[in-house]
Design a protein around this motif. Structure first.
Motif, PDB file in Angstrom:
ATOM      1  N   LEU A 178       0.848  -1.128   0.084  1.00  0.00           N
ATOM      2  CA  LEU A 178       0.144   0.000  -0.077  1.00  0.00           C
ATOM      3  C   LEU A 178       0.948   1.243  -0.048  1.00  0.00           C
ATOM      4  O   LEU A 178       0.579   2.227  -0.607  1.00  0.00           O
ATOM      5  CB  LEU A 178      -0.882   0.063   1.207  1.00  0.00           C
ATOM      6  CG  LEU A 178      -2.002  -0.951   1.149  1.00  0.00           C
ATOM      7  CD1 LEU A 178      -2.862  -1.353   2.373  1.00  0.00           C
ATOM      8  CD2 LEU A 178      -2.885  -1.066   0.166  1.00  0.00           C
ATOM      9  N   ALA A 200      -1.169   4.295  -1.212  1.00  0.00           N
ATOM     10  CA  ALA A 200      -2.821   4.242  -0.729  1.00  0.00           C
ATOM     11  C   ALA A 200      -2.927   5.112   0.677  1.00  0.00           C
ATOM     12  O   ALA A 200      -2.257   5.271   1.388  1.00  0.00           O
ATOM     13  CB  ALA A 200      -3.189   2.801  -0.473  1.00  0.00           C
ATOM     14  N   LEU A 237      -1.914  -4.051  -7.073  1.00  0.00           N
ATOM     15  CA  LEU A 237      -3.244  -4.275  -6.353  1.00  0.00           C
ATOM     16  C   LEU A 237      -3.759  -5.761  -6.327  1.00  0.00           C
ATOM     17  O   LEU A 237      -4.249  -6.145  -5.285  1.00  0.00           O
ATOM     18  CB  LEU A 237      -4.428  -3.304  -6.761  1.00  0.00           C
ATOM     19  CG  LEU A 237      -5.603  -3.227  -6.108  1.00  0.00           C
ATOM     20  CD1 LEU A 237      -5.439  -2.960  -4.529  1.00  0.00           C
ATOM     21  CD2 LEU A 237      -6.661  -2.295  -6.810  1.00  0.00           C
ATOM     22  N   MET A 254      -4.832  -8.341  -3.330  1.00  0.00           N
ATOM     23  CA  MET A 254      -5.961  -8.846  -2.939  1.00  0.00           C
ATOM     24  C   MET A 254      -5.750 -10.451  -3.055  1.00  0.00           C
ATOM     25  O   MET A 254      -6.529 -10.987  -2.224  1.00  0.00           O
ATOM     26  CB  MET A 254      -6.856  -8.892  -4.534  1.00  0.00           C
ATOM     27  CG  MET A 254      -7.242  -7.400  -4.638  1.00  0.00           C
ATOM     28  SD  MET A 254      -8.703  -6.869  -3.360  1.00  0.00           S
ATOM     29  CE  MET A 254      -9.921  -7.712  -4.095  1.00  0.00           C
ATOM     30  N   ASN A 312      -4.899 -11.139   0.560  1.00  0.00           N
ATOM     31  CA  ASN A 312      -5.909 -10.771   1.494  1.00  0.00           C
ATOM     32  C   ASN A 312      -7.333 -11.353   1.152  1.00  0.00           C
ATOM     33  O   ASN A 312      -7.890 -10.304   0.613  1.00  0.00           O
ATOM     34  CB  ASN A 312      -5.895  -9.316   1.866  1.00  0.00           C
ATOM     35  CG  ASN A 312      -4.571  -8.983   2.472  1.00  0.00           C
ATOM     36  OD1 ASN A 312      -4.366  -8.945   3.798  1.00  0.00           O
ATOM     37  ND2 ASN A 312      -3.585  -8.482   1.621  1.00  0.00           N
ATOM     38  N   ARG A 345     -10.903  -9.742   1.603  1.00  0.00           N
ATOM     39  CA  ARG A 345     -11.067  -8.061   1.453  1.00  0.00           C
ATOM     40  C   ARG A 345     -12.084  -7.793  -0.011  1.00  0.00           C
ATOM     41  O   ARG A 345     -11.236  -9.093  -0.766  1.00  0.00           O
ATOM     42  CB  ARG A 345      -9.868  -7.169   1.379  1.00  0.00           C
ATOM     43  CG  ARG A 345      -9.006  -7.375   2.700  1.00  0.00           C
ATOM     44  CD  ARG A 345      -7.789  -6.611   2.777  1.00  0.00           C
ATOM     45  NE  ARG A 345      -7.012  -6.558   3.911  1.00  0.00           N
ATOM     46  CZ  ARG A 345      -7.152  -5.362   4.812  1.00  0.00           C
ATOM     47  NH1 ARG A 345      -7.828  -4.293   4.763  1.00  0.00           N
ATOM     48  NH2 ARG A 345      -6.330  -5.595   6.098  1.00  0.00           N
ATOM     49  N   THR A 346     -12.372  -7.012  -0.335  1.00  0.00           N
ATOM     50  CA  THR A 346     -13.213  -6.686  -1.578  1.00  0.00           C
ATOM     51  C   THR A 346     -12.578  -5.342  -2.076  1.00  0.00           C
ATOM     52  O   THR A 346     -11.960  -4.605  -1.202  1.00  0.00           O
ATOM     53  CB  THR A 346     -14.449  -6.860  -1.609  1.00  0.00           C
ATOM     54  OG1 THR A 346     -15.157  -5.851  -0.647  1.00  0.00           O
ATOM     55  CG2 THR A 346     -14.963  -8.261  -1.093  1.00  0.00           C
ATOM     56  N   VAL A 347     -13.042  -4.960  -3.192  1.00  0.00           N
ATOM     57  CA  VAL A 347     -12.619  -3.638  -3.663  1.00  0.00           C
ATOM     58  C   VAL A 347     -13.994  -3.083  -4.348  1.00  0.00           C
ATOM     59  O   VAL A 347     -14.848  -3.592  -4.892  1.00  0.00           O
ATOM     60  CB  VAL A 347     -11.500  -3.590  -4.776  1.00  0.00           C
ATOM     61  CG1 VAL A 347     -10.220  -3.849  -4.127  1.00  0.00           C
ATOM     62  CG2 VAL A 347     -11.691  -4.615  -6.020  1.00  0.00           C
ATOM     63  N   ARG A 403     -15.552 -10.360  -6.149  1.00  0.00           N
ATOM     64  CA  ARG A 403     -14.893  -9.349  -5.081  1.00  0.00           C
ATOM     65  C   ARG A 403     -14.813  -8.007  -5.486  1.00  0.00           C
ATOM     66  O   ARG A 403     -13.876  -7.123  -5.004  1.00  0.00           O
ATOM     67  CB  ARG A 403     -13.414 -10.012  -4.791  1.00  0.00           C
ATOM     68  CG  ARG A 403     -13.448 -11.279  -4.003  1.00  0.00           C
ATOM     69  CD  ARG A 403     -12.185 -11.971  -3.627  1.00  0.00           C
ATOM     70  NE  ARG A 403     -11.478 -11.092  -2.899  1.00  0.00           N
ATOM     71  CZ  ARG A 403     -10.083 -11.243  -2.526  1.00  0.00           C
ATOM     72  NH1 ARG A 403      -9.312 -12.168  -3.426  1.00  0.00           N
ATOM     73  NH2 ARG A 403      -9.243 -10.346  -1.905  1.00  0.00           N
ATOM     74  N   ILE A 440      -9.903   3.338  -6.108  1.00  0.00           N
ATOM     75  CA  ILE A 440     -10.061   1.842  -5.876  1.00  0.00           C
ATOM     76  C   ILE A 440     -10.127   1.665  -4.276  1.00  0.00           C
ATOM     77  O   ILE A 440      -9.010   2.095  -3.601  1.00  0.00           O
ATOM     78  CB  ILE A 440      -8.983   0.916  -6.129  1.00  0.00           C
ATOM     79  CG1 ILE A 440      -9.011   1.177  -7.974  1.00  0.00           C
ATOM     80  CG2 ILE A 440      -9.341  -0.533  -6.237  1.00  0.00           C
ATOM     81  CD1 ILE A 440      -7.838   0.392  -8.557  1.00  0.00           C
ATOM     82  N   LEU A 447     -10.061  -0.509  -1.204  1.00  0.00           N
ATOM     83  CA  LEU A 447      -9.660  -1.828  -0.369  1.00  0.00           C
ATOM     84  C   LEU A 447     -10.498  -2.009   0.641  1.00  0.00           C
ATOM     85  O   LEU A 447      -9.870  -0.984   1.622  1.00  0.00           O
ATOM     86  CB  LEU A 447      -8.159  -2.126  -0.549  1.00  0.00           C
ATOM     87  CG  LEU A 447      -8.080  -3.476   0.031  1.00  0.00           C
ATOM     88  CD1 LEU A 447      -8.179  -4.502  -0.600  1.00  0.00           C
ATOM     89  CD2 LEU A 447      -6.135  -3.230   0.198  1.00  0.00           C
ATOM     90  N   SER A 448     -11.326  -2.707   0.886  1.00  0.00           N
ATOM     91  CA  SER A 448     -12.257  -2.838   2.302  1.00  0.00           C
ATOM     92  C   SER A 448     -11.274  -3.337   3.197  1.00  0.00           C
ATOM     93  O   SER A 448     -10.192  -3.959   3.109  1.00  0.00           O
ATOM     94  CB  SER A 448     -13.325  -3.788   2.142  1.00  0.00           C
ATOM     95  OG  SER A 448     -12.429  -5.286   2.098  1.00  0.00           O
TER      96      SER A 448
END
Length: 307
Positions: free
Chosen positions: A172, A177, A211, A215, A218, A221-223, A262, A291, A293-294
């Motif tokens: 990140l 990020a 990115l 994902m 992890n 996590r979703t985007v 996702r 974007i 990232l959750s």
């Protein structure tokens, strides 16, 4: 039974002798010996424990009865009767003593059996207690091993989470990020697209590859891909451009191996500007794709309101 037959024969002989004589020949001692003999003969202990002594007494009484039948002198009859009486008493005493010894032996055997039963029961209890203790120890050992395995698994999971967190932080940082309440936000600016187009250039594709790595590492996590434009041009044109650019990013991420479920997408057109649209530089900042990232295992909240 044999002794009783002997007693009957002796008494019968005495009766026969008395019948043959004109006057019965007897003495008080002989009468007492005969009575004692009948009493001893009726005592089962005598025949059981003193058969030899009783036989000798029977023979002695027989001699006394024969002397009486022959009408010998009273002194001889009395002497033989006394001997018979003493041997009958001896047989009774021997039987009494041996019966007492037998009773003592039987009591001893019973006591020994009670002790043996008690020791056997105690040994059985000790065995059961030992088996229960062994089972409890094995269960405790199994629980300890299970707890150790769980602790090791938890440590491994903690270490893995820490490693994932470190890698995520490093990626990140590389993606520049920004952490927000909604999650981490990675911005793909206008310079990563062809002018007024929705085609990513090489730098844009490289950013999305990084990115996609995030994902993959992890999975919880979703985007959410959000497209924006500046205020130049018509509102419908800007809306369509923001949709095409968001879709291009989503397609590129899916091409890098991120599952489509996702990936979510929204287009806002010229809404939510991050700078004024009164200069070329500010308008370029507004032409972007963000974007989101959750956070770990959480849904991405919607935007609160247009700015």
């Amino acid at each position: 039974m044999k002794n009783r037959k002997s007693a009957v024969s002796i008494l019968a002989a005495a009766v026969l002798a008395a019948a043959c004589a004109s006057a019965p020949m007897t003495t008080p001692t002989l009468d007492q010996a005969r009575a004692d003999f009948v009493s001893a003969n009726n005592n089962s202990q005598v025949s059981t424990y003193a058969p030899l002594e009783f036989k000798q007494a029977s023979e002695a009484l027989d001699q006394a009865n024969q002397a009486a039948a022959r009408r010998e002198s009273l002194s001889d009859i009395d002497r033989l009767a006394y001997v018979a009486k003493q041997r009958i008493a001896t047989a009774q005493e021997v039987a009494k003593g041996k019966a007492a010894e037998a009773n003592i032996a039987d009591a001893t055997r019973q006591r020994d059996m009670v002790r043996l039963d008690a020791r056997t029961a105690e040994a059985d209890r000790a065995k059961r207690d030992a088996e229960a203790a062994q089972a409890a120890a094995q269960q405790a050992q199994g629980q300890a091993q299970q707890a150790q395995m769980q602790a090791q698994a938890a440590q491994a999971e903690t270490a893995a989470m820490a490693e994932r967190a470190a890698k995520l932080e490093a990626l990140l940082v590389d993606l520049q990020a920004v952490k927000t309440e909604r999650g981490f936000v990675v911005t793909i600016g206008d310079v990563l697209f062809a002018t007024d187009q929705a085609v990513l250039n090489a730098n844009g594709v490289s950013t999305l590859r990084k990115l996609a790595d995030v994902m993959a590492q992890n999975p919880n996590r979703t985007v959410l891909i959000e497209g924006f434009t500046d205020s130049t041009g018509s509102e419908s044109h800007n809306q369509q451009l923001s949709e095409r650019r968001a879709a291009a990013v989503a397609t590129a991420l899916a091409g890098q191996g991120v599952p489509r479920e996702r990936i979510a997408m929204r287009a806002y057109g010229e809404a939510f500007p991050v700078a004024s649209n009164d200069s070329a530089a500010s308008r370029q900042q507004n032409r972007r794709v963000e974007i989101v990232l959750s956070n770990e295992g959480a849904a991405i909240p919607p935007r609160a309101a247009a700015r």
